[in-house]
Design an enzyme around this catalytic site. Sequence first.
Site, PDB file in Angstrom:
ATOM      1  N   SER A   1       0.829  -1.202   0.000  1.00  0.00           N
ATOM      2  CA  SER A   1       0.000   0.000   0.000  1.00  0.00           C
ATOM      3  C   SER A   1       0.859   1.246   0.000  1.00  0.00           C
ATOM      4  CB  SER A   1      -0.941   0.004   1.203  1.00  0.00           C
ATOM      5  OG  SER A   1      -0.424  -0.723   2.263  1.00  0.00           O
TER       6      SER A   1
ATOM      7  N   HIS B   1      -3.379  -3.377  -5.718  1.00  0.00           N
ATOM      8  CA  HIS B   1      -3.669  -3.085  -4.311  1.00  0.00           C
ATOM      9  C   HIS B   1      -5.147  -3.301  -4.008  1.00  0.00           C
ATOM     10  CE1 HIS B   1      -3.930   0.059  -0.907  1.00  0.00           C
ATOM     11  NE2 HIS B   1      -3.591  -1.114  -0.425  1.00  0.00           N
TER      12      HIS B   1
ATOM     13  N   GLU C   1      -6.590  -0.993  -6.848  1.00  0.00           N
ATOM     14  CA  GLU C   1      -5.744   0.067  -7.429  1.00  0.00           C
ATOM     15  C   GLU C   1      -4.642  -0.606  -8.227  1.00  0.00           C
ATOM     16  OE1 GLU C   1      -5.404   3.990  -4.575  1.00  0.00           O
ATOM     17  OE2 GLU C   1      -4.499   2.164  -3.847  1.00  0.00           O
TER      18      GLU C   1
HETATM   19  C1  LIG Z   1      -4.565  -0.076   4.332  1.00  0.00           C
HETATM   20  C2  LIG Z   1      -4.819  -0.828   3.057  1.00  0.00           C
HETATM   21  O1  LIG Z   1      -3.701  -0.646   2.222  1.00  0.00           O
HETATM   22  C3  LIG Z   1      -6.004  -0.371   2.277  1.00  0.00           C
HETATM   23  C4  LIG Z   1      -7.286  -0.734   2.959  1.00  0.00           C
HETATM   24  O2  LIG Z   1      -7.675  -1.887   3.002  1.00  0.00           O
HETATM   25  S1  LIG Z   1      -8.103   0.528   3.639  1.00  0.00           S
HETATM   26  C5  LIG Z   1      -9.536  -0.213   4.347  1.00  0.00           C
HETATM   27  C6  LIG Z   1     -10.663  -0.197   3.392  1.00  0.00           C
HETATM   28  N1  LIG Z   1     -11.815  -0.816   4.056  1.00  0.00           N
HETATM   29  C7  LIG Z   1     -12.820  -0.106   4.497  1.00  0.00           C
HETATM   30  O3  LIG Z   1     -12.868   1.112   4.370  1.00  0.00           O
HETATM   31  C8  LIG Z   1     -13.869  -0.915   5.176  1.00  0.00           C
HETATM   32  C9  LIG Z   1     -15.061  -0.092   5.532  1.00  0.00           C
HETATM   33  N2  LIG Z   1     -16.048  -0.937   6.214  1.00  0.00           N
HETATM   34  C10 LIG Z   1     -16.907  -1.717   5.571  1.00  0.00           C
HETATM   35  O4  LIG Z   1     -16.984  -1.770   4.355  1.00  0.00           O
HETATM   36  C11 LIG Z   1     -17.847  -2.506   6.440  1.00  0.00           C
HETATM   37  O5  LIG Z   1     -17.875  -1.963   7.714  1.00  0.00           O
HETATM   38  C12 LIG Z   1     -17.444  -4.024   6.542  1.00  0.00           C
HETATM   39  C13 LIG Z   1     -17.586  -4.709   5.176  1.00  0.00           C
HETATM   40  C14 LIG Z   1     -16.031  -4.220   7.066  1.00  0.00           C
HETATM   41  C15 LIG Z   1     -18.379  -4.693   7.544  1.00  0.00           C
HETATM   42  O6  LIG Z   1     -19.681  -4.419   7.128  1.00  0.00           O
HETATM   43  P1  LIG Z   1     -20.903  -4.433   8.174  1.00  0.00           P
HETATM   44  O7  LIG Z   1     -22.136  -4.246   7.377  1.00  0.00           O
HETATM   45  O8  LIG Z   1     -20.593  -3.540   9.300  1.00  0.00           O
HETATM   46  O9  LIG Z   1     -20.797  -5.831   8.817  1.00  0.00           O
HETATM   47  P2  LIG Z   1     -21.333  -7.200   8.313  1.00  0.00           P
HETATM   48  O10 LIG Z   1     -22.823  -7.185   8.128  1.00  0.00           O
HETATM   49  O11 LIG Z   1     -20.751  -8.183   9.268  1.00  0.00           O
HETATM   50  O12 LIG Z   1     -20.610  -7.400   6.906  1.00  0.00           O
HETATM   51  C16 LIG Z   1     -21.142  -6.977   5.639  1.00  0.00           C
HETATM   52  C17 LIG Z   1     -20.771  -8.021   4.628  1.00  0.00           C
HETATM   53  O13 LIG Z   1     -19.361  -8.147   4.509  1.00  0.00           O
HETATM   54  C18 LIG Z   1     -18.951  -9.482   4.828  1.00  0.00           C
HETATM   55  N3  LIG Z   1     -17.713  -9.372   5.591  1.00  0.00           N
HETATM   56  C19 LIG Z   1     -17.470  -8.525   6.605  1.00  0.00           C
HETATM   57  N4  LIG Z   1     -16.194  -8.670   7.014  1.00  0.00           N
HETATM   58  C20 LIG Z   1     -15.645  -9.633   6.257  1.00  0.00           C
HETATM   59  C21 LIG Z   1     -14.358 -10.206   6.213  1.00  0.00           C
HETATM   60  N5  LIG Z   1     -13.369  -9.821   7.031  1.00  0.00           N
HETATM   61  N6  LIG Z   1     -14.109 -11.164   5.289  1.00  0.00           N
HETATM   62  C22 LIG Z   1     -15.076 -11.562   4.444  1.00  0.00           C
HETATM   63  N7  LIG Z   1     -16.324 -11.049   4.451  1.00  0.00           N
HETATM   64  C23 LIG Z   1     -16.605 -10.089   5.340  1.00  0.00           C
HETATM   65  C24 LIG Z   1     -20.073 -10.064   5.648  1.00  0.00           C
HETATM   66  O14 LIG Z   1     -20.163 -11.480   5.484  1.00  0.00           O
HETATM   67  C25 LIG Z   1     -21.278  -9.382   5.076  1.00  0.00           C
HETATM   68  O15 LIG Z   1     -21.717 -10.007   3.895  1.00  0.00           O
HETATM   69  P3  LIG Z   1     -23.294 -10.273   3.679  1.00  0.00           P
HETATM   70  O16 LIG Z   1     -23.937  -8.921   3.818  1.00  0.00           O
HETATM   71  O17 LIG Z   1     -23.390 -10.852   2.322  1.00  0.00           O
HETATM   72  O18 LIG Z   1     -23.642 -11.209   4.772  1.00  0.00           O
END
Ligand SMILES: C[C@H](O)CC(=O)SCCNC(=O)CCNC(=O)[C@H](O)C(C)(C)COP(=O)(O)OP(=O)(O)OC[C@H]1O[C@@H](n2cnc3c(N)ncnc32)[C@H](O)[C@@H]1OP(=O)(O)O
Length: 283
Positions: free
Chosen positions: A117, A138, A150
């Site tokens: 990243s 990414h 990305e």
């Molecule tokens: C730093 C790096 O370089 C870059 C990055 O990665 S930056 C981070 C980017 N990520 C974000 O911004 C995440 C933002 N958050 C989200 O999108 C949501 O909060 C989240 C998807 C993590 C959780 O969603 P939320 O609705 O709160 O929880 P939840 O209902 O348990 O999960 C939604 C769906 O995602 C799935 N899910 C959640 N976490 C998961 C995981 N770790 N692995 C696989 N599936 C997952 C669930 O199964 C669910 O699917 P469904 O609706 O079909 O059942």
Amino acid sequence: MQRIAVIGGGTMGAGIAEVSARAGCDVVVVEADEAGAERFRARIEKSLQRAASSGRILTEDADAAFARVEVATSLQATVHADLVVEAAPEVEALKLDLFRKLDEILQPDAILASNTSSIPLVKMASVTKRPDKVVGVHFFNPAPVLPLVEIVASLLTSDETLAAVTTFAEDQLGKTTIRSKDRAGFIVNALLIPYVLSAIRMMESGFASAEDIDAGMVQGCAHPQGPLALADLIGLDTTAAVAQSMYEEFKEPLYAPPPLLLRMVDAGLLGRKTGRGFFPYAR
Ligand SMILES: C[C@H](O)CC(=O)SCCNC(=O)CCNC(=O)[C@H](O)C(C)(C)COP(=O)(O)OP(=O)(O)OC[C@H]1O[C@@H](n2cnc3c(N)ncnc32)[C@H](O)[C@@H]1OP(=O)(O)O
């Protein structure tokens, strides 16, 4: 591309392996040792079960995806890969060592991608004899859920390599791609990390509680989670490493990891993966 190798079966590596296997690719994941391999198997199995139990995929498709994933503890297992995605920890020396070794093992036409990243792609390209085939792909956490990839070109990446990984991400994995130049943080982290660091500074200064900071962004701006819960999801070690790389590149004080973040990393409070970060998690 049919044969995909993923280096590192941690949070990101496991997610990348899962989306590739679900797309019908044969996947080999390389872990450092047998304990890491076991942790990877448990991680991908849990995620596939979660997808199946929520009806996102059929149980038989989850089972078939799991069967397409092999785990190895030697880089030699990548020898027939069309594409390698390196997803090792964000430690430059480690990544350079991996790229040097993989370049010796892989077939001449194989593409060597990194899920980094923040570490410059051109540094990884420069330790190989295939700099035109080194590229950034990414993914975002959780990779099975978030649609973005990305694609990052170094100054030495060829157009053919960019086209091949874009086709892989879009047509095979069904992801959306955006393109970035080889600058620490690329597009998303360059915007996201200063925001997360601002939330940490706000908490550190006693300005507001962790709960109120996160509630502010969830309830007031409709973000799916607040910045501190997001840091816990990304991992505080990864958050600090990305911030440090961005700070080193731009010398912009807003990118400098705040002391509270560094002390939490020192203390092993890394977020979800260790059960405690800004918030506690059941393990
Ligand atoms: C730093 C790096 O370089 C870059 C990055 O990665 S930056 C981070 C980017 N990520 C974000 O911004 C995440 C933002 N958050 C989200 O999108 C949501 O909060 C989240 C998807 C993590 C959780 O969603 P939320 O609705 O709160 O929880 P939840 O209902 O348990 O999960 C939604 C769906 O995602 C799935 N899910 C959640 N976490 C998961 C995981 N770790 N692995 C696989 N599936 C997952 C669930 O199964 C669910 O699917 P469904 O609706 O079909 O059942």
